[in-house]
Structure formats: structure tokens, C-alpha cells
Scaffold this motif. Structure first.
Motif, PDB file in Angstrom:
ATOM      1  N   THR A 174       0.799  -1.226   0.000  1.00 11.63           N
ATOM      2  CA  THR A 174       0.000   0.000   0.000  1.00 11.63           C
ATOM      3  C   THR A 174       0.833   1.277   0.000  1.00 11.63           C
ATOM      4  OG1 THR A 174      -0.148  -0.140   2.416  1.00 11.63           O
ATOM      5  CG2 THR A 174      -1.956  -1.100   1.144  1.00 11.63           C
ATOM      6  N   SER A 175       2.124   1.163   0.302  1.00  7.50           N
ATOM      7  CA  SER A 175       2.978   2.351   0.289  1.00  7.50           C
ATOM      8  C   SER A 175       4.425   1.935   0.069  1.00  7.50           C
ATOM      9  CB  SER A 175       2.847   3.148   1.593  1.00  7.50           C
ATOM     10  OG  SER A 175       3.585   4.345   1.527  1.00  7.50           O
ATOM     11  N   VAL A 176       5.145   2.724  -0.738  1.00  8.09           N
ATOM     12  CA  VAL A 176       6.548   2.391  -1.028  1.00  8.09           C
ATOM     13  C   VAL A 176       7.382   3.670  -0.833  1.00  8.09           C
ATOM     14  CG1 VAL A 176       8.002   1.021  -2.568  1.00  8.09           C
ATOM     15  CG2 VAL A 176       5.544   0.872  -2.818  1.00  8.09           C
ATOM     16  N   GLU A 253       1.114  -1.778  12.487  1.00 10.45           N
ATOM     17  CA  GLU A 253       0.325  -0.554  12.516  1.00 10.45           C
ATOM     18  C   GLU A 253      -1.157  -0.896  12.630  1.00 10.45           C
ATOM     19  OE1 GLU A 253       1.639   2.246  12.774  1.00 10.45           O
ATOM     20  OE2 GLU A 253       3.587   2.277  11.774  1.00 10.45           O
ATOM     21  N   VAL A 254      -1.742  -0.589  13.761  1.00 15.97           N
ATOM     22  CA  VAL A 254      -3.135  -0.957  14.026  1.00 15.97           C
ATOM     23  C   VAL A 254      -4.091  -0.105  13.201  1.00 15.97           C
ATOM     24  CG1 VAL A 254      -4.927  -1.173  15.793  1.00 15.97           C
ATOM     25  CG2 VAL A 254      -2.538  -1.721  16.349  1.00 15.97           C
ATOM     26  N   LYS A 255      -3.956   1.220  13.285  1.00 17.12           N
ATOM     27  CA  LYS A 255      -4.899   2.107  12.614  1.00 17.12           C
ATOM     28  C   LYS A 255      -4.716   2.128  11.105  1.00 17.12           C
ATOM     29  CE  LYS A 255      -5.762   5.174  16.517  1.00 17.12           C
ATOM     30  NZ  LYS A 255      -5.809   6.582  16.997  1.00 17.12           N
ATOM     31  N   GLN A 256      -3.491   1.909  10.646  1.00 12.32           N
ATOM     32  CA  GLN A 256      -3.232   1.937   9.210  1.00 12.32           C
ATOM     33  C   GLN A 256      -3.474   0.580   8.553  1.00 12.32           C
ATOM     34  OE1 GLN A 256      -2.721   4.857   7.850  1.00 12.32           O
ATOM     35  NE2 GLN A 256      -2.826   5.688   9.930  1.00 12.32           N
ATOM     36  N   GLY A 257      -3.657  -0.464   9.350  1.00  9.79           N
ATOM     37  CA  GLY A 257      -3.958  -1.790   8.804  1.00  9.79           C
ATOM     38  C   GLY A 257      -2.831  -2.386   7.980  1.00  9.79           C
ATOM     39  N   CYS A 258      -1.577  -2.192   8.443  1.00  9.23           N
ATOM     40  CA  CYS A 258      -0.458  -2.699   7.657  1.00  9.23           C
ATOM     41  C   CYS A 258       0.723  -3.088   8.538  1.00  9.23           C
ATOM     42  CB  CYS A 258      -0.016  -1.644   6.636  1.00  9.23           C
ATOM     43  SG  CYS A 258       0.777  -0.202   7.385  1.00  9.23           S
ATOM     44  N   PHE A 259       1.642  -3.847   7.940  1.00  9.32           N
ATOM     45  CA  PHE A 259       2.949  -4.091   8.536  1.00  9.32           C
ATOM     46  C   PHE A 259       3.918  -3.099   7.886  1.00  9.32           C
ATOM     47  CE2 PHE A 259       0.966  -8.364   8.818  1.00  9.32           C
ATOM     48  CZ  PHE A 259       1.097  -8.588  10.170  1.00  9.32           C
ATOM     49  N   HIS A 260       4.525  -2.255   8.714  1.00 11.93           N
ATOM     50  CA  HIS A 260       5.464  -1.239   8.251  1.00 11.93           C
ATOM     51  C   HIS A 260       6.870  -1.852   8.323  1.00 11.93           C
ATOM     52  CE1 HIS A 260       7.013   2.843   7.654  1.00 11.93           C
ATOM     53  NE2 HIS A 260       7.787   2.689   8.717  1.00 11.93           N
ATOM     54  N   ILE A 261       7.518  -2.030   7.196  1.00  7.88           N
ATOM     55  CA  ILE A 261       8.732  -2.850   7.115  1.00  7.88           C
ATOM     56  C   ILE A 261       9.882  -2.066   6.507  1.00  7.88           C
ATOM     57  CG2 ILE A 261       9.740  -4.978   6.172  1.00  7.88           C
ATOM     58  CD1 ILE A 261       6.822  -6.027   5.955  1.00  7.88           C
ATOM     59  N   THR A 262      11.043  -2.121   7.163  1.00  7.06           N
ATOM     60  CA  THR A 262      12.274  -1.487   6.670  1.00  7.06           C
ATOM     61  C   THR A 262      13.373  -2.529   6.610  1.00  7.06           C
ATOM     62  OG1 THR A 262      11.708   0.686   7.533  1.00  7.06           O
ATOM     63  CG2 THR A 262      14.039   0.267   7.087  1.00  7.06           C
ATOM     64  N   VAL A 263      14.094  -2.572   5.501  1.00  8.10           N
ATOM     65  CA  VAL A 263      15.167  -3.532   5.325  1.00  8.10           C
ATOM     66  C   VAL A 263      16.326  -3.206   6.273  1.00  8.10           C
ATOM     67  CG1 VAL A 263      16.412  -2.271   3.525  1.00  8.10           C
ATOM     68  CG2 VAL A 263      16.506  -4.771   3.560  1.00  8.10           C
TER      69      VAL A 263
END
Length: 264
Positions: A174-176, A253-263
Motif C-alpha cells: 500500500t505504500s513504497v 500498525e493498528v490504525k493503518q492496517g499494515c505491517f510497516h517494514i524497513t530492510v
């Protein structure tokens, strides 16, 4: 004494005839030579075969299969998920930001700046393992290190679904990569879109955990319906393994409904 061309040819043919006569009169000499060469070649092949066999013998043939038990019966691979998502994926923006600065590009100012930075970035919008959402506030580019991580997550997700007998689904990105202009626009509606966002560096992407794309044959039968929660549990197992192998940092991320991932 000067050797003429005719003398040279006469000597050459004489030697050839002499060798031919020797082979006819004493065939054992030639046979012994051939046998020696064959024996040498055979011994070489045997040596190579023994080496391969010894190497093969070191392979643990009794290593458990992921698909079948020792009796050949198919194994039912269970879904375990993770105990608590917030505890399993606690990496804050500050933690991820350090890795983003280490492995990322110089922050991108706007779309025009991004166009000139494509030598440093990899296009990630086309993949058999995941789907990229219609992006409004980011563009589908990552640094090579992050692109490899994303691909590995997608492939591992497919593998996990297969061994658990779950119809294949693609997760959704959903975001890059975000520019400074993108972040400025988002800050009014998304408090997680900080001014110093990890997304600025091309090291970070968001995977939605409550929507998935079903992989199916348009002309084939309908696939079995799978709950989003089930797919989320399988995805969380994959992400936990990646994080524990020090491949990435992850924030649930609960409110954003995503896993926020950084390499990393």
C-alpha cells in the motif's frame, strides 16, 4: 648435409611404414599402451565416482520432509501465527529510521527528483508474488536491498500457503517510496507520516494485512474462499521469521492496517 624436400618426404614415409610394420609384427606393444590409457581413465572415473558417492553419503537422507512423514503419509502443516502482533513486531520509526539512513538513498524531494534517481532504485510494481495497490502518495521504487527482501517475503508467503494447503493469495503493498511533497500532504491526515519518514529513503514498504488478491485461473473453477484473518496469520509467521533472521525491522500498525517494514 642439406636435406631436400624429396629426401624429407622419403624419410617421413619410411618412418611411418616402419611403425606400421612394428604394430603388425608386435601388436602386443600397442595393446599394452591402449590398456594403460584405459586403466588410467577408468581409475580417474572411479576416483570421481567415489568422491561423489562419499559426498552423497554425507547428505542426511533421513532429514524430515516438510510434506511427508517417515511412513510416506502427508503431513498437515498447522497455522500458528504469532502470540501478539504488537509484541512480535514492535520496531518503532526511530529504530527503522537508522536502518533507512544506512541503506537508503538521499531523501527524494518530489516526483521530478525521483525520476532522476532511478539508477539507485528498482521498480517493484510487477511481481508474481504480490500486488501493488493504486498508489496516490508514493511511487513503486525501492533500493535493491529492499526489493530483494520484498521478493523473498512474497515467495516465502507462497511456500507457506502451499504447505498448509491454502489457496494461493498475493498480499498487497500500500505504500513504497515517498517524496517530501508526499509526506507533507499526508501529515494532515496520517500522524504516522512523519516529516522524517523511512519511506523517503527507498528502504521501506507497507504490506496490508486485511486485504489480499486471490490467485486463480480465469477459466478454471472458483477457488476455495479463505478468511483474511487466516492469511494474516500465515503472513505474520513469514514476517516473524524474516525479522528473527535480521532481514528487516517491522512495526504492526493498528490504525493503518499494515505491517510497516524497513530492510536491514
Amino acid at each position: 648435409m642439406k636435406i631436400t624436400k624429396n629426401n624429407y618426404l622419403a624419410i617421413f614415409f619410411s618412418i611411418v611404414i616402419l611403425l606400421a610394420l612394428t604394430r603388425c609384427i608386435f601388436p602386443k606393444i600397442a595393446a599394452d599402451r591402449d590398456n594403460n590409457n584405459d586403466s588410467k581413465n577408468d581409475s580417474t572415473h572411479v576416483s570421481e565416482y567415489d568422491s561423489l558417492r562419499r559426498n552423497a553419503s554425507n547428505v542426511p537422507l533421513d532429514k524430515p520432509s516438510r510434506f511427508f512423514d517417515k511412513n510416506g503419509k502427508e503431513i498437515k502443516n498447522r497455522i500458528y501465527s504469532v502470540p501478539r502482533f504488537c509484541d512480535a513486531f514492535p520496531d518503532s520509526n526511530n529504530v527503522q529510521l537508522e536502518s533507512a539512513k544506512l541503506y537508503g538513498v538521499k531523501p527524494v524531494m518530489n516526483r521530478e527528483d525521483a525520476e532522476g534517481r532511478k539508477k539507485e532504485l528498482v521498480y517493484v510494481s510487477a511481481s508474481p508474488y504480490y500486488t501493488v495497490d493504486k498508489l496516490k502518495s508514493s511511487i513503486p521504487y525501492l533500493v535493491p536491498r529492499a526489493a530483494i527482501l520484498l521478493n523473498d517475503i512474497g515467495r516465502s508467503f507462497f511456500d507457506s500457503l502451499q504447505i498448509k494447503k491454502i489457496p494461493l493469495h498475493k498480499f498487497i503493498i500500500t505504500s513504497v517510496l515517498r517524496t517530501h511533497e508526499d509526506v507533507d500532504k499526508l501529515r494532515g491526515t496520517n500522524r504516522n507520516a512523519t516529516q522524517n519518514s523511512c519511506h523517503l529513503y527507498g528502504t521501506t514498504f507497507d504490506i496490508c494485512y486485511n486485504r489480499y488478491t486471490t490467485v486463480s485461473d480465469p477459466e478454471g473453477p472458483a477457488r476455495r474462499a479463505v478468511r483474511n484473518d487466516t492469511l494474516k496469520w500465515v503472513l505474520s509467521e513469514v514476517l516473524r521469521d524474516m525479522r528473527e533472521n535480521n532481514r528487516c525491522y517491522i512495526k504492526y500498525e493498528v490504525k493503518q492496517g499494515c505491517f510497516h517494514i524497513t530492510v536491514r
